[in-house]
Design an enzyme around this catalytic site. Structure first.
Site, PDB file in Angstrom:
ATOM      1  N   TYR A  42     -48.816  37.613 -27.915  1.00 26.93           N
ATOM      2  CA  TYR A  42     -48.113  37.703 -26.621  1.00 26.93           C
ATOM      3  C   TYR A  42     -49.092  37.493 -25.468  1.00 26.93           C
ATOM      4  O   TYR A  42     -49.410  38.411 -24.724  1.00 26.93           O
ATOM      5  CB  TYR A  42     -47.397  39.050 -26.492  1.00 26.93           C
ATOM      6  CG  TYR A  42     -46.208  39.140 -27.411  1.00 26.93           C
ATOM      7  CD1 TYR A  42     -45.057  38.419 -27.154  1.00 26.93           C
ATOM      8  CD2 TYR A  42     -46.250  39.919 -28.560  1.00 26.93           C
ATOM      9  CE1 TYR A  42     -43.963  38.481 -28.007  1.00 26.93           C
ATOM     10  CE2 TYR A  42     -45.164  39.985 -29.425  1.00 26.93           C
ATOM     11  CZ  TYR A  42     -44.026  39.262 -29.131  1.00 26.93           C
ATOM     12  OH  TYR A  42     -42.944  39.318 -29.974  1.00 26.93           O
ATOM     13  N   GLY A 150     -35.185  43.524 -29.698  1.00 30.99           N
ATOM     14  CA  GLY A 150     -35.754  42.191 -29.427  1.00 30.99           C
ATOM     15  C   GLY A 150     -36.515  41.649 -30.622  1.00 30.99           C
ATOM     16  O   GLY A 150     -37.490  40.930 -30.467  1.00 30.99           O
ATOM     17  N   HIS A 155     -42.852  42.418 -36.570  1.00 32.93           N
ATOM     18  CA  HIS A 155     -44.284  42.176 -36.379  1.00 32.93           C
ATOM     19  C   HIS A 155     -45.157  42.936 -37.378  1.00 32.93           C
ATOM     20  O   HIS A 155     -46.364  42.715 -37.421  1.00 32.93           O
ATOM     21  CB  HIS A 155     -44.710  42.553 -34.959  1.00 32.93           C
ATOM     22  CG  HIS A 155     -44.323  41.512 -33.953  1.00 32.93           C
ATOM     23  ND1 HIS A 155     -44.876  40.256 -33.944  1.00 32.93           N
ATOM     24  CD2 HIS A 155     -43.425  41.526 -32.953  1.00 32.93           C
ATOM     25  CE1 HIS A 155     -44.335  39.547 -32.961  1.00 32.93           C
ATOM     26  NE2 HIS A 155     -43.443  40.291 -32.348  1.00 32.93           N
ATOM     27  N   ARG A 184     -33.737  39.691 -36.459  1.00 31.86           N
ATOM     28  CA  ARG A 184     -33.055  38.447 -36.775  1.00 31.86           C
ATOM     29  C   ARG A 184     -32.468  38.545 -38.173  1.00 31.86           C
ATOM     30  O   ARG A 184     -32.970  39.307 -39.008  1.00 31.86           O
ATOM     31  CB  ARG A 184     -34.053  37.289 -36.787  1.00 31.86           C
ATOM     32  CG  ARG A 184     -34.278  36.664 -35.448  1.00 31.86           C
ATOM     33  CD  ARG A 184     -35.101  35.407 -35.617  1.00 31.86           C
ATOM     34  NE  ARG A 184     -35.660  34.974 -34.367  1.00 31.86           N
ATOM     35  CZ  ARG A 184     -34.993  34.299 -33.427  1.00 31.86           C
ATOM     36  NH1 ARG A 184     -33.719  33.987 -33.606  1.00 31.86           N
ATOM     37  NH2 ARG A 184     -35.590  33.942 -32.308  1.00 31.86           N
ATOM     38  N   TYR A 201     -31.220  28.052 -29.158  1.00 33.11           N
ATOM     39  CA  TYR A 201     -31.465  27.496 -27.834  1.00 33.11           C
ATOM     40  C   TYR A 201     -31.199  28.554 -26.773  1.00 33.11           C
ATOM     41  O   TYR A 201     -30.239  29.313 -26.866  1.00 33.11           O
ATOM     42  CB  TYR A 201     -30.557  26.288 -27.585  1.00 33.11           C
ATOM     43  CG  TYR A 201     -30.919  25.117 -28.453  1.00 33.11           C
ATOM     44  CD1 TYR A 201     -32.039  24.338 -28.157  1.00 33.11           C
ATOM     45  CD2 TYR A 201     -30.166  24.791 -29.568  1.00 33.11           C
ATOM     46  CE1 TYR A 201     -32.399  23.271 -28.967  1.00 33.11           C
ATOM     47  CE2 TYR A 201     -30.514  23.730 -30.383  1.00 33.11           C
ATOM     48  CZ  TYR A 201     -31.630  22.984 -30.069  1.00 33.11           C
ATOM     49  OH  TYR A 201     -31.982  21.935 -30.866  1.00 33.11           O
TER      50      TYR A 201
END
Ligand code: SAM
Length: 280
Positions: A42, A150, A155, A184, A201
């Site tokens: 990040y 999010g 991670h 996800r 997108y």
């Protein structure tokens, strides 16, 4: 450090130093499978561009009041946002009058979140610099809810780290608290391979996120921006039932999973899954 703003006060103010302009995945990017690598991924260039293009108003609209309604339904008053990022959910919750603490393992993210709090409504976020795996060293209060949103939990690359982090989230909750964690939908990517469906997108076709490599231990995504710049994130592809099992094994009594904010869904369909885990 507890309920303090000192992390931000000590954070670097020059957010775009030269080191921040390029990501470094080394000679073999698909070999980078480490829970500690997130702070290098990040970088400011990526974060600033993302925040600039994916404007918060659109994000508010697409998410609606799902999380706010869920928290209210569970009578939540205090929330610990463990993956604050640039502050989108923290600011939203402050605006809805939840007693909110914003934690993240990246000081740069916290600094950006702090600025965003001021920009979007003049809020002073209460921020804590903390890695999930040692969360309770830095966060000493107990909360009605912990949120990890999010697609952040992805991670962590080892099961040991995932169990440790979930145990820390569990310990930061009051006896009847809830954890809300999203991810996800990696199952269909792993089972069906790449397909056009897996290019996401944002802002029309301007920003895209697509998997560049996927195997059982790595989902490497490429983020492309209108100026031609590209960034990557290396993530662990969490299967839905695996995450649910871990949540139960660390002690959560009930786990409910929503697909794209709906209670009922066909497994392959949703892009995002939201797990709501009840401590008792
Ligand atoms: N929740 C925000 C959102 O939805 O916009 C930010 C999500 S961002 C994809 C993931 C965040 O998780 C980053 O800010 C990163 O620094 C943080 N993070 C990743 N691994 C972490 C860890 N082990 N401990 C603390 N924070 C971590």
């Amino acid at each position: 450090m507890d309920r303090a703003t000192t992390a931000v006060e000590n954070a670097p103010t020059d957010l775009a130093s030269p080191d921040d302009l390029r990501q470094d995945f080394g000679a073999d990017p698909t070999a980078v499978r480490e829970s500690d690598h997130y702070t290098d991924e990040y970088i400011s260039g990526f974060v600033d561009k993302w925040d600039e293009l994916i404007d918060w108003k659109r994000r508010y609209e697409s998410e609606g009041s799902f999380f706010v309604d869920l928290l209210k339904a569970h009578n939540v008053k205090s929330v610990l946002d463990v993956a604050t990022g640039t502050g989108f959910h923290s600011v939203r919750l402050v605006e809805e009058h939840f007693d909110t603490t914003s934690a993240d393992g990246s000081p740069k993210m916290l600094a950006k979140a702090f600025d965003n709090g001021r920009t979007y409504g003049g809020h002073i976020l209460r921020v804590v610099h903390a890695d999930w795996r040692w969360l309770n060293r830095d966060v000493h209060e107990k909360y009605d809810a912990v949120i990890c949103l999010g697609n952040s939990f992805t991670h962590l690359f080892s099961e040991r780290d995932r169990r440790k982090a979930l145990a820390e989230f569990y310990a930061a909750l009051k006896h009847d608290g809830i954890l809300i964690l999203d991810q996800r939908n990696y199952d269909s990517m792993l089972d069906n391979g790449f397909s056009s469906k897996h290019t996401y997108y944002y802002c029309g076709e301007e920003v895209s996120a697509e998997p560049e490599h996927i195997d059982d231990g790595l989902a490497r995504f490429r983020y492309s921006f209108p100026d031609g710049s590209e960034y990557h994130l290396n993530m662990f592809p969490l299967r839905k039932n695996y995450t649910r099992r871990l949540l139960r094994e660390v002690g959560f009594q009930r786990v409910e999973t929503y697909g794209d904010f709906q209670e009922t869904f066909v497994d392959d369909d949703p892009d995002f899954l939201v797990h709501v885990a009840e401590k008792n």
